[in-house]
Design a protein around this motif. Structure first.
Motif, short mmCIF file in Angstrom:
data_model
loop_
_atom_site.label_atom_id
_atom_site.label_comp_id
_atom_site.label_asym_id
_atom_site.label_seq_id
_atom_site.Cartn_x
_atom_site.Cartn_y
_atom_site.Cartn_z
N ASP A 26 -5.97 51.12 113.33
CA ASP A 26 -4.60 51.63 113.46
C ASP A 26 -4.04 51.45 114.87
OD1 ASP A 26 -4.66 52.41 110.82
OD2 ASP A 26 -5.30 54.45 111.27
N GLY A 27 -4.82 50.91 115.77
CA GLY A 27 -4.40 50.77 117.17
C GLY A 27 -5.31 51.59 118.07
N LEU A 28 -5.52 51.12 119.30
CA LEU A 28 -6.47 51.77 120.22
C LEU A 28 -6.12 53.23 120.47
CD1 LEU A 28 -8.82 51.67 122.26
CD2 LEU A 28 -7.18 50.82 123.96
N LEU A 29 -4.85 53.50 120.78
CA LEU A 29 -4.49 54.89 121.12
C LEU A 29 -4.72 55.82 119.94
CD1 LEU A 29 -1.25 54.51 123.28
CD2 LEU A 29 -3.58 55.03 124.03
N SER A 30 -4.36 55.35 118.75
CA SER A 30 -4.53 56.18 117.58
C SER A 30 -6.01 56.42 117.29
CB SER A 30 -3.83 55.51 116.39
OG SER A 30 -4.09 56.21 115.22
N ASP A 31 -6.80 55.34 117.35
CA ASP A 31 -8.20 55.47 116.97
C ASP A 31 -9.04 56.15 118.05
OD1 ASP A 31 -8.11 54.46 114.30
OD2 ASP A 31 -7.70 52.48 115.13
N LEU A 32 -8.78 55.84 119.31
CA LEU A 32 -9.45 56.59 120.39
C LEU A 32 -9.01 58.05 120.32
CD1 LEU A 32 -11.18 56.83 122.93
CD2 LEU A 32 -9.21 56.05 124.28
N GLY A 33 -7.76 58.26 119.92
CA GLY A 33 -7.27 59.63 119.72
C GLY A 33 -8.09 60.38 118.68
N HIS A 34 -8.53 59.68 117.64
CA HIS A 34 -9.39 60.34 116.63
C HIS A 34 -10.73 60.76 117.26
CE1 HIS A 34 -6.53 59.58 113.58
NE2 HIS A 34 -6.82 58.32 113.36
N ILE A 35 -11.29 59.88 118.09
CA ILE A 35 -12.54 60.25 118.79
C ILE A 35 -12.31 61.49 119.65
CG2 ILE A 35 -14.06 59.56 120.71
CD1 ILE A 35 -14.31 56.84 119.58
N CYS A 36 -11.20 61.46 120.42
CA CYS A 36 -10.92 62.58 121.33
C CYS A 36 -10.71 63.88 120.55
CB CYS A 36 -9.69 62.27 122.19
SG CYS A 36 -10.00 60.98 123.41
#
Lengths: 320, 320
Positions: free
Chosen positions: B209-219
C-alpha cells in the motif's frame, strides 16, 4: 462515512467466532500463524458465492453470512473433519455498515456455534463476491474421501432432499413452504454426522450440486456405479406433494443446495451405522447400493427405471 | 464450447505447481488433505484482485496469473515463511480457454519456481475476481510479525521503491520505463530474503500500500514511531528523475504495488544483516530508525522535514 479497508476488517470481523488457543496470531498481520495439533492432518476447502449466480440481489445479509460459511463447513463435514479456522475474502460494491453488521452477525453466529475462529481476510471494492476458505482437522489418514466407495456398499443420505430446490424453483412466489425457503437460505452443515461417520463410511460427499451429480463424483472417483431406489429418497411433505403432482423426481435427484451428506457404507458396518443414525437429529436414510456397472440407475418401486437421469447444476455448462 | 466447472478446474489447474509429498490429497475432493511438518507453524494469507480495481480490463492474463500469486507469496515472505500450498477462487465472466491457459501459465510458473502446489479451488461465473490463499511454514515461534519493532531498531527495505507507482501513474502512456512497467505487472515476492531475515529482524511487512502506510502498520502494531531519511530511499533512475523533476517524493513514500519488504533490525544485528544483504540480489537499504514518538517523520538531507506525509492507498477511503 470514511472507513479504510483496514479499519473495516478490524471493526467487523476481528473478533468473529471463537478465540482458539491454536491461533498464534489472527487477523491484522500479513499472515495468520497457526498450530496444527500433532497427529492430525489439515483439511482445506474453498468456496465462492457470487451475487446473481449463487444468491439473488437483495438477499438478507445475515442469511448470506450464515450460508457463505455453511457451504464451506459442509465441505469439511463431508471429509469427517472438525472445523477450526476460516478466512474471508469479501468484495463489496460499497461500504454499507448495516449490511456488514448483519452479514457479520450471520457469519459469526455459525462460526461460534462450531468453535471456529476467523483468522484472516481481505476486503476489496467491486461486484459482490464472497470467498471463504475453511480449515479443519482429521486424524491422520482417517478423512472420508470421494474415492473410497467399494462394490456392495450401501448408499445413505442425511436429512431430506429437494427442499432447497423447491424454494429455488418457486423464487418470487408467495407459495414457497417456509421450511423449504429456510433450507435454501440457511443450510445446516452436517458436521456432527460427518465426524461420527469417520471409520464407518467408505466414501462421502456433500450434496451441493444435486444427488446424481455428487453421487456421480463418488462413482467416478471410486471407479464404480450405483443403483438408487427412488421411492426411498427422504423428502419433506412439500417435496413429496410436488413429485406426486408433477410426476417429476428432479427435486430430490438433481436440485442442489441441500448440503446433506451422501455416504457409502460397507454391508458389515450397516448395523453400527443404523445404531449411530438414531442419534442423528436429521436422520440417515438408505437409498441405494454401489455396483460394478458404471453410471447411476434410478429404480422405482414398481421396477420401472426412471429416464432420463437429470444432471446436477454445473456452472458454464449451458454455454456453447 | 461446453465445459463444466469440474472439468474446468481439473483441466487447467489440477497439475499446477510442484507435486509435494505433504499433500495427501490435492484438487478434486470436497477438501484437500495436508500434513504440516512437526515443529512448524502454518502461516496463511489471503488476497483478492478485482478487475478495474487492482488491474485494468484487458491485462495480459499470464501476467495476472503471476501477480495474483506473487502478492500472496509476498505476504508469506513478510512473515519469513517458506511457501507450500495455494488455493485459487476464480470468478470469470465466461470460459475463455485462451485466457485460462495464459493465466494458468503465469500462475504455474511462479508456483513451480517456489515449490508450491495448488491444492484446491473454486471456479464460478461472475465479474472477474481472483482470490488466492497461500499457506507456508515457519519454525514454531519464529515468524516475523508487524508488532515486534523496538525502540532504536534500524529500518531497511529490499529492492527499490516507487517503480510500480511510476508505471501506474503513467498508465496508457507510451513513456513508461519498461522496467517500471515490469515491476507493476510482474512483481517478485522477496521469499529468499524474508526467510533469511528470520532471527535477525524484529518486525517485517511487505509494501503493498506504500511505505508510509505499511511502515505505519508496523509502528501502530508495535506502539512506536519512526523517522525516515528520505534521501536514502532506494529508487531506480526513472523514479529519481521523476522526484527531481517534480520535487515530489510520493512515489517511493506512498505508491503501492512494489512488494518489497520493510523490516526493522536491532542495532546489535546490523553488521550481520549487512553481511547477509550482500547475498540479496535486490539489495537491502537502511532508510530510517524506530523511535518512541508516534507517527512517521520524513527528514531530508538538508534537515528540512517533508510535509505533508502522504498516506498509502486504502480501498473505500475516498468515500464519504
Amino acid at each position: 462515512m470514511s472507513l479504510s479497508e483496514f479499519e473495516l476488517i478490524q471493526q467487523f470481523f476481528a473478533n468473529s467466532g471463537t478465540p482458539r488457543a491454536d491461533v498464534r496470531l489472527g487477523v491484522g498481520d500479513d499472515c495468520a500463524i497457526l498450530a496444527v495439533p500433532t497427529g492430525k492432518e489439515l483439511v482445506v476447502s474453498i468456496d465462492t458465492l457470487v451475487e446473481g449466480v449463487h444468491f439473488f440481489k437483495g438477499t438478507d445479509p445475515a442469511l448470506l453470512g450464515h450460508k457463505a460459511l455453511a457451504v464451506n463447513l459442509s465441505d469439511l463435514a463431508a471429509m469427517g473433519a472438525k472445523p477450526a479456522w476460516v478466512t474471508l475474502a469479501l468484495t463489496l460494491p460499497s461500504v454499507d455498515k448495516d449490511w456488514l453488521t448483519a452479514f457479520c452477525r450471520g457469519f459469526s453466529q455459525l462460526a461460534t456455534a462450531h468453535g471456529v475462529q476467523l483468522i484472516g481476510g481481505d476486503t476489496t471494492k467491486g461486484p459482490l463476491n464472497i470467498s471463504i476458505q475453511a480449515h479443519g482437522f482429521v486424524e491422520a489418514g482417517a478423512a472420508l474421501r470421494r474415492d473410497g466407495a467399494q462394490l456392495g456398499d450401501l448408499i445413505y443420505v442425511t436429512g431430506t432432499l429437494g427442499d432447497a430446490g423447491l424454494a429455488l424453483q418457486g423464487a418470487g412466489s408467495m407459495d414457497i413452504p417456509v421450511v423449504a425457503q429456510s433450507r435454501l437460505d440457511c443450510p445446516t452443515p452436517r458436521l456432527t454426522e460427518g465426524q461420527a461417520l469417520v471409520g464407518l463410511a467408505n466414501a462421502a460427499i456433500d450434496i451441493s450440486d444435486g444427488l446424481l451429480s455428487d453421487l456421480g463424483h463418488i462413482c467416478d472417483a471410486s471407479g464404480v456405479g450405483a443403483t438408487l431406489y427412488i421411492d426411498d429418497l427422504p423428502c419433506s411433505q412439500p417435496v413429496r406433494d410436488y413429485i406426486k403432482k408433477n410426476d417429476d423426481w428432479s427435486l430430490p435427484l438433481s436440485a442442489g443446495d441441500d448440503y446433506e451428506l451422501c455416504i457409502t457404507v460397507p454391508p458389515e458396518k450397516q448395523v453400527e451405522v443404523r445404531q449411530l443414525a438414531m442419534s442423528f437429529e436429521c436422520g440417515l436414510t438408505q437409498i441405494g447400493r454401489i455396483e460394478a456397472a458404471s453410471g447411476i440407475r434410478c429404480l422405482l418401486a414398481n421396477g420401472r427405471q426412471l429416464q432420463p437421469c437429470f444432471s446436477g447444476y454445473e456452472h458454464f455448462s449451458t454455454e456453447s
